[in-house]
Design a protein around this motif. Structure first.
Motif, PDB file in Angstrom:
ATOM      1  N   HIS A 148       0.816  -1.216   0.000  1.00  0.00           N
ATOM      2  CA  HIS A 148       0.000   0.000   0.000  1.00  0.00           C
ATOM      3  C   HIS A 148       0.849   1.266   0.000  1.00  0.00           C
ATOM      4  CE1 HIS A 148      -3.500  -2.430   1.914  1.00  0.00           C
ATOM      5  NE2 HIS A 148      -3.413  -2.612   0.608  1.00  0.00           N
ATOM      6  N   LEU A 149       2.161   1.118  -0.182  1.00  0.00           N
ATOM      7  CA  LEU A 149       3.078   2.253  -0.182  1.00  0.00           C
ATOM      8  C   LEU A 149       3.852   2.310  -1.495  1.00  0.00           C
ATOM      9  CD1 LEU A 149       4.554   1.795   3.393  1.00  0.00           C
ATOM     10  CD2 LEU A 149       2.823   3.446   2.694  1.00  0.00           C
ATOM     11  N   LYS A 150       4.096   3.542  -1.961  1.00  0.00           N
ATOM     12  CA  LYS A 150       4.884   3.749  -3.171  1.00  0.00           C
ATOM     13  C   LYS A 150       6.099   4.602  -2.806  1.00  0.00           C
ATOM     14  CE  LYS A 150       4.832   5.711  -7.746  1.00  0.00           C
ATOM     15  NZ  LYS A 150       4.159   6.606  -8.660  1.00  0.00           N
ATOM     16  N   PRO A 151       7.311   4.008  -2.834  1.00  0.00           N
ATOM     17  CA  PRO A 151       8.506   4.799  -2.519  1.00  0.00           C
ATOM     18  C   PRO A 151       8.801   5.788  -3.638  1.00  0.00           C
ATOM     19  CG  PRO A 151       9.100   2.549  -3.088  1.00  0.00           C
ATOM     20  CD  PRO A 151       7.610   2.619  -3.088  1.00  0.00           C
ATOM     21  N   ASN A 152       9.253   6.995  -3.282  1.00  0.00           N
ATOM     22  CA  ASN A 152       9.560   7.989  -4.309  1.00  0.00           C
ATOM     23  C   ASN A 152      11.058   8.071  -4.605  1.00  0.00           C
ATOM     24  OD1 ASN A 152      10.587   9.439  -2.180  1.00  0.00           O
ATOM     25  ND2 ASN A 152       9.357  11.262  -2.518  1.00  0.00           N
ATOM     26  N   GLY A 153      11.857   7.206  -3.987  1.00  0.00           N
ATOM     27  CA  GLY A 153      13.284   7.165  -4.281  1.00  0.00           C
ATOM     28  C   GLY A 153      14.152   7.957  -3.330  1.00  0.00           C
ATOM     29  N   SER A 154      13.549   8.782  -2.497  1.00  0.00           N
ATOM     30  CA  SER A 154      14.320   9.577  -1.531  1.00  0.00           C
ATOM     31  C   SER A 154      14.501   8.802  -0.235  1.00  0.00           C
ATOM     32  CB  SER A 154      13.602  10.882  -1.214  1.00  0.00           C
ATOM     33  OG  SER A 154      13.480  11.662  -2.361  1.00  0.00           O
ATOM     34  N   ILE A 155      15.652   9.004   0.387  1.00  0.00           N
ATOM     35  CA  ILE A 155      15.926   8.388   1.689  1.00  0.00           C
ATOM     36  C   ILE A 155      16.430   9.481   2.621  1.00  0.00           C
ATOM     37  CG2 ILE A 155      17.402   6.771   2.952  1.00  0.00           C
ATOM     38  CD1 ILE A 155      17.330   4.952   0.569  1.00  0.00           C
ATOM     39  N   ILE A 156      15.879   9.538   3.811  1.00  0.00           N
ATOM     40  CA  ILE A 156      16.328  10.498   4.814  1.00  0.00           C
ATOM     41  C   ILE A 156      17.458   9.827   5.576  1.00  0.00           C
ATOM     42  CG2 ILE A 156      15.676  11.819   6.844  1.00  0.00           C
ATOM     43  CD1 ILE A 156      12.866  12.005   5.612  1.00  0.00           C
TER      44      ILE A 156
END
Length: 86
Positions: free
Chosen positions: A55-63
């Motif tokens: 149910h989640l779509k990662p946008n490629g950013s990582i903190i």
């Protein structure tokens, strides 16, 4: 289109549920199907939301601060996610 992995510190967008469309940060991986996410506003670090990975779509950013296991607070999460929205 490249598929990004969901890992600790990943910025993700909810694809389902009442929080659909909101940005979150993954703070903990529970197992192969579930993770804990926070956004610093409705879901703070004291009360993370349990969410299915599908149910989640990662946008490629990582903190990096969260990925490295450093200490962080809700106001910092809100600021990071506000930058991602722009």
């Amino acid at each position: 289109m490249k598929a990004y992995p969901i890992e600790i510190g990943s910025v993700v967008r909810s694809k389902a549920g009442r929080d659909e469309g909101r940005l979150f940060v993954v703070t903990e991986i529970i197992d192969d199907d579930f993770v804990y996410v926070v956004n610093g506003a409705l879901r703070g670090i004291e009360r993370p939301k349990k969410k299915r990975k599908k149910h989640l779509k990662p946008n490629g950013s990582i903190i990096s601060q969260i990925a490295a296991g450093e200490r962080y607070e809700d106001h910092e999460i809100r600021a990071w996610l506000k930058k991602e929205e722009q």
